[in-house]
Design an enzyme around this catalytic site. Structure first.
Site, PDB file in Angstrom:
ATOM      1  N   GLU A  87       0.728  -1.206   0.044  1.00 19.85           N
ATOM      2  CA  GLU A  87      -0.027  -0.165  -0.031  1.00 19.85           C
ATOM      3  C   GLU A  87       0.838   1.325   0.174  1.00 19.85           C
ATOM      4  O   GLU A  87       1.837   1.320   0.783  1.00 19.85           O
ATOM      5  CB  GLU A  87      -0.897   0.057   1.050  1.00 19.85           C
ATOM      6  CG  GLU A  87      -1.690   1.274   1.250  1.00 19.85           C
ATOM      7  CD  GLU A  87      -2.893   1.090   2.490  1.00 19.85           C
ATOM      8  OE1 GLU A  87      -3.139   0.064   2.823  1.00 19.85           O
ATOM      9  OE2 GLU A  87      -3.513   1.976   2.642  1.00 19.85           O
ATOM     10  N   GLY A 111     -11.635   1.781   5.430  1.00 16.77           N
ATOM     11  CA  GLY A 111     -11.344   2.431   6.627  1.00 16.77           C
ATOM     12  C   GLY A 111     -11.981   1.824   8.062  1.00 16.77           C
ATOM     13  O   GLY A 111     -13.307   1.259   7.756  1.00 16.77           O
ATOM     14  N   GLU A 265      -7.915  -0.644  17.877  1.00 14.64           N
ATOM     15  CA  GLU A 265      -7.750  -1.400  16.912  1.00 14.64           C
ATOM     16  C   GLU A 265      -6.429  -1.269  16.013  1.00 14.64           C
ATOM     17  O   GLU A 265      -6.183  -0.293  15.432  1.00 14.64           O
ATOM     18  CB  GLU A 265      -8.899  -1.332  15.743  1.00 14.64           C
ATOM     19  CG  GLU A 265      -9.029  -2.565  14.851  1.00 14.64           C
ATOM     20  CD  GLU A 265      -8.823  -3.977  15.559  1.00 14.64           C
ATOM     21  OE1 GLU A 265      -8.814  -3.983  16.810  1.00 14.64           O
ATOM     22  OE2 GLU A 265      -8.774  -4.575  14.655  1.00 14.64           O
ATOM     23  N   ASN A 291      -3.418  -8.846  15.364  1.00 17.46           N
ATOM     24  CA  ASN A 291      -3.022 -10.321  14.746  1.00 17.46           C
ATOM     25  C   ASN A 291      -1.660 -10.502  15.079  1.00 17.46           C
ATOM     26  O   ASN A 291      -0.953  -9.768  15.610  1.00 17.46           O
ATOM     27  CB  ASN A 291      -3.425 -10.413  13.361  1.00 17.46           C
ATOM     28  CG  ASN A 291      -2.525  -9.561  12.365  1.00 17.46           C
ATOM     29  OD1 ASN A 291      -1.481  -8.958  12.711  1.00 17.46           O
ATOM     30  ND2 ASN A 291      -2.970  -9.351  11.239  1.00 17.46           N
ATOM     31  N   HIS A 341      -5.964 -12.122  17.607  1.00 13.57           N
ATOM     32  CA  HIS A 341      -6.695 -13.071  16.574  1.00 13.57           C
ATOM     33  C   HIS A 341      -5.864 -13.649  15.655  1.00 13.57           C
ATOM     34  O   HIS A 341      -4.947 -12.833  15.012  1.00 13.57           O
ATOM     35  CB  HIS A 341      -8.188 -12.211  15.835  1.00 13.57           C
ATOM     36  CG  HIS A 341      -7.712 -11.377  15.185  1.00 13.57           C
ATOM     37  ND1 HIS A 341      -7.384 -11.473  13.761  1.00 13.57           N
ATOM     38  CD2 HIS A 341      -7.677 -10.031  15.436  1.00 13.57           C
ATOM     39  CE1 HIS A 341      -7.097 -10.197  13.508  1.00 13.57           C
ATOM     40  NE2 HIS A 341      -7.313  -9.151  14.203  1.00 13.57           N
ATOM     41  N   GLY A 438     -10.925  -8.697  10.003  1.00  8.34           N
ATOM     42  CA  GLY A 438     -10.315  -8.532  11.400  1.00  8.34           C
ATOM     43  C   GLY A 438     -10.892  -7.275  12.019  1.00  8.34           C
ATOM     44  O   GLY A 438     -11.477  -7.360  13.116  1.00  8.34           O
ATOM     45  N   ASP A 439     -11.508  -6.361  11.401  1.00  4.96           N
ATOM     46  CA  ASP A 439     -12.437  -5.189  11.921  1.00  4.96           C
ATOM     47  C   ASP A 439     -13.406  -5.775  12.580  1.00  4.96           C
ATOM     48  O   ASP A 439     -13.957  -5.501  13.586  1.00  4.96           O
ATOM     49  CB  ASP A 439     -12.597  -4.258  11.054  1.00  4.96           C
ATOM     50  CG  ASP A 439     -11.240  -3.492  10.434  1.00  4.96           C
ATOM     51  OD1 ASP A 439     -10.272  -3.696  11.029  1.00  4.96           O
ATOM     52  OD2 ASP A 439     -11.513  -3.122   9.336  1.00  4.96           O
TER      53      ASP A 439
HETATM   54  P1  ADP Z   1      -7.521  -7.884   7.686  1.00  4.70           P
HETATM   55  O1  ADP Z   1      -6.643  -6.492   8.139  1.00  4.70           O
HETATM   56  O2  ADP Z   1      -7.565  -8.357   6.291  1.00  4.70           O
HETATM   57  O3  ADP Z   1      -8.991  -7.757   8.103  1.00  4.70           O
HETATM   58  P2  ADP Z   1      -6.682  -9.445   9.934  1.00  4.70           P
HETATM   59  O4  ADP Z   1      -5.370 -10.128   9.908  1.00  4.70           O
HETATM   60  O5  ADP Z   1      -6.890  -8.510  10.853  1.00  4.70           O
HETATM   61  O6  ADP Z   1      -6.529  -9.199   8.313  1.00  4.70           O
HETATM   62  O7  ADP Z   1      -7.747 -10.591  10.167  1.00  4.70           O
HETATM   63  C1  ADP Z   1      -7.895 -11.631   9.463  1.00  4.70           C
HETATM   64  C2  ADP Z   1      -8.346 -12.625  10.539  1.00  4.70           C
HETATM   65  O8  ADP Z   1      -9.684 -13.061   9.664  1.00  4.70           O
HETATM   66  C3  ADP Z   1      -7.625 -13.842  10.774  1.00  4.70           C
HETATM   67  O9  ADP Z   1      -7.000 -13.581  11.857  1.00  4.70           O
HETATM   68  C4  ADP Z   1      -8.685 -15.102  10.810  1.00  4.70           C
HETATM   69  O10 ADP Z   1      -8.992 -15.110  12.247  1.00  4.70           O
HETATM   70  C5  ADP Z   1      -9.973 -14.506  10.308  1.00  4.70           C
HETATM   71  N1  ADP Z   1     -10.319 -15.212   8.970  1.00  4.70           N
HETATM   72  C6  ADP Z   1      -9.495 -15.129   7.667  1.00  4.70           C
HETATM   73  N2  ADP Z   1      -9.839 -15.842   6.838  1.00  4.70           N
HETATM   74  C7  ADP Z   1     -11.004 -16.760   7.230  1.00  4.70           C
HETATM   75  C8  ADP Z   1     -11.992 -17.876   6.807  1.00  4.70           C
HETATM   76  N3  ADP Z   1     -11.948 -18.039   5.639  1.00  4.70           N
HETATM   77  N4  ADP Z   1     -12.781 -17.941   7.698  1.00  4.70           N
HETATM   78  C9  ADP Z   1     -13.048 -17.324   9.208  1.00  4.70           C
HETATM   79  N5  ADP Z   1     -12.177 -16.367   9.455  1.00  4.70           N
HETATM   80  C10 ADP Z   1     -11.045 -15.975   8.640  1.00  4.70           C
END
Ligand code: ADP
Length: 453
Positions: A87, A111, A265, A291, A341, A438-439
């Site tokens: 990015e 956002g 967050e 994460n 997470h 994640g949000d």
């Molecule tokens: P982003 O910034 O893209 O939201 P994050 O790493 O903050 O990414 O969040 C991604 C989280 O989403 C992972 O930690 C996981 O817990 C969850 N996740 C990702 N893929 C799946 C899926 N196929 N099914 C359920 N949960 C998922």
């Protein structure tokens, strides 16, 4: 452990009590995501027209920011070649004009504030007040209907209106997202996995611009908001973070004085000076969500290099390393709740006890699975549609380690005066969408805890 039974009762619990969450204040980042699905031929023609030599240099060395069209196209190639996300801030007018004319296939709310406002307000029906740095007509149109409000200053007084009723004619803050599938080909490059390159034509979120309504009316705004979620500090740099940090400190003074639980967050923050500065503020927050990459990046600035490496060394992530890192972070900052997470499971460390912590995590995991399965959640009843997604079996060994090392039972144990809480998540095999997941996890869990208290 019958996790499905726990999932089910956690969902019922949150759904039944969600009306108890009065209002959530969300600050600071909202933008427009314009998604373009790349076409190999179109991209090749564009590169050739601008000059292949000029473009290809940037596919080897990513520039720090985009100052020309060749840099834009070269950076897109950089991402494709590696299958890696990147990015960059787009500084040049000509590149911004070029992206606008290239167009998009889809517009989405972007956002963390925008995404959480639509989820909490538009889907769960929990009233929210959102900070939207620039309210253009396009930006306003991306808000769902429901109890979502932005403050408007009238004769020095704060009035709350839905973004669509704000009647602002402000700038568009557009993040252009160029997506490509695995195996995408252009010239002799082939993408090893699907991913995206993002060019941010956005002078406001990237520098954490804070509106007058939030500078002058913050005291008034917080009077009616018993919870706050803060996000959007991630794009700051050592050159520009001082001024917005001053304002945030002022906001935290007000929030702390009113004892309003505030969640941060955390998002990946490339600038180490800014990351350290965020660490310095963490004790003024009730809670933080992150994460494994983000937790490792914090360990790095805390001087815990080995632990940082351990967090990124195995898949699924080693829960003992996560617990060590969370304890170090809690003991250093005194933040009261850490919600971690990762793909497959969540862990939380809290300085308070109760099953509601675990149940809120389960509700969040169900919401995340529903989002992955359906692409979008339109009502709280959609969340339960993920009940048929199986609980991740691969996480059994993680559960066993936690039980052996920490004596965990039913996802809960005590450790150094804290409660450590674990849930295995439901993983959707072929997700429809993972944007903003994640949000979804962090805001559902934080809000869920206060519904269940
Ligand atoms: P982003 O910034 O893209 O939201 P994050 O790493 O903050 O990414 O969040 C991604 C989280 O989403 C992972 O930690 C996981 O817990 C969850 N996740 C990702 N893929 C799946 C899926 N196929 N099914 C359920 N949960 C998922």
């Amino acid at each position: 452990m019958d996790w499905n039974a726990l999932y089910s009762s956690a969902f019922e619990g949150v759904r039944g009590r969600i009306g108890r969450v009065d209002r959530v204040l969300l600050a600071y980042n909202t933008n427009i995501d314009a998604i373009k699905y790349l076409d190999g031929r179109d991209l090749r023609e564009r590169v050739e027209k601008v000059g292949k030599d000029k473009v290809l240099r940037y596919s080897d060395d990513l520039p720090g920011r985009i100052e020309s069209v060749p840099q834009l196209l070269g950076s897109i190639l950089w991402s494709i070649k590696r299958g890696k996300a990147a990015e960059l801030f787009v500084e040049s007018c000509s590149a911004r004009f070029y992206m606008k004319h290239w167009g998009w296939d889809e517009l989405r709310m972007g956002g963390q504030v925008g995404i959480m406002a639509n989820l909490l307000g538009g889907v769960y029906g929990v009233p929210v007040i959102a900070h939207v740095p620039q309210l253009s007509r396009l930006q306003a149109s991306l808000f769902k209907d429901g109890p979502i409000y932005v403050p408007k200053l009238e004769d020095g007084k704060v009035k709350l209106v839905h973004p669509k009723g704000f009647a602002g004619d402000e700038e568009n803050c557009i993040h252009y997202i160029y997506e490509f599938p695995r195996g995408f080909r252009v010239f002799n490059f082939e993408a090893p996995r699907e991913n995206r390159f993002i060019g941010s034509a956005d002078d406001y979120n990237t520098t954490l611009f804070i509106r007058d309504e939030f500078r002058e009316g913050f005291d008034e705004i917080t009077k009616s908001s018993p919870l706050t979620i803060i996000s959007g500090l991630q794009a700051l740099t050592k050159e520009n973070y001082r001024e917005p940090f001053e304002i945030i400190r002022g906001h935290l003074d007000v929030l702390n004085e009113r004892e309003i639980p505030t969640h941060l967050e955390f998002a990946f923050t490339p600038d180490e000076t800014v990351r350290k500065a965020i660490l310095g503020l963490l004790g003024r927050f009730w809670s933080v969500g992150l994460n494994e990459v983000e937790l490792a990046s914090i360990m790095k600035v805390m001087g815990e290099k080995k632990l940082a490496e351990k967090l990124l060394a195995s898949d699924p992530v080693d829960p003992v390393a996560v617990t060590d890192a969370m304890l170090k972070l809690a003991e250093k900052t005194w933040v009261r709740r850490i919600h971690f997470h990762t793909y497959g499971y969540y862990l939380a460390l809290t300085d308070y006890r109760g099953e509601f912590v675990r149940n809120a995590l389960l509700f969040a995991a169900l919401a995340a699975a529903a989002k992955a399965k359906l692409g979008e959640i339109n009502s709280i009843d959609d969340v339960v549609k993920a009940m048929d997604v199986p609980v991740n079996e691969k996480i059994k060994p993680i559960e066993e380690v936690l039980s052996k090392v920490y004596g965990m039972e039913d996802g809960i144990t005590e450790l150094n005066g804290y409660q450590l809480t674990f849930v295995p998540t439901k993983i959707v095999e072929k997700p429809r969408s993972t944007v903003g997941i994640g949000d979804t996890i962090s805001s559902s869990a934080f809000m869920g805890e206060f519904a269940l208290r």
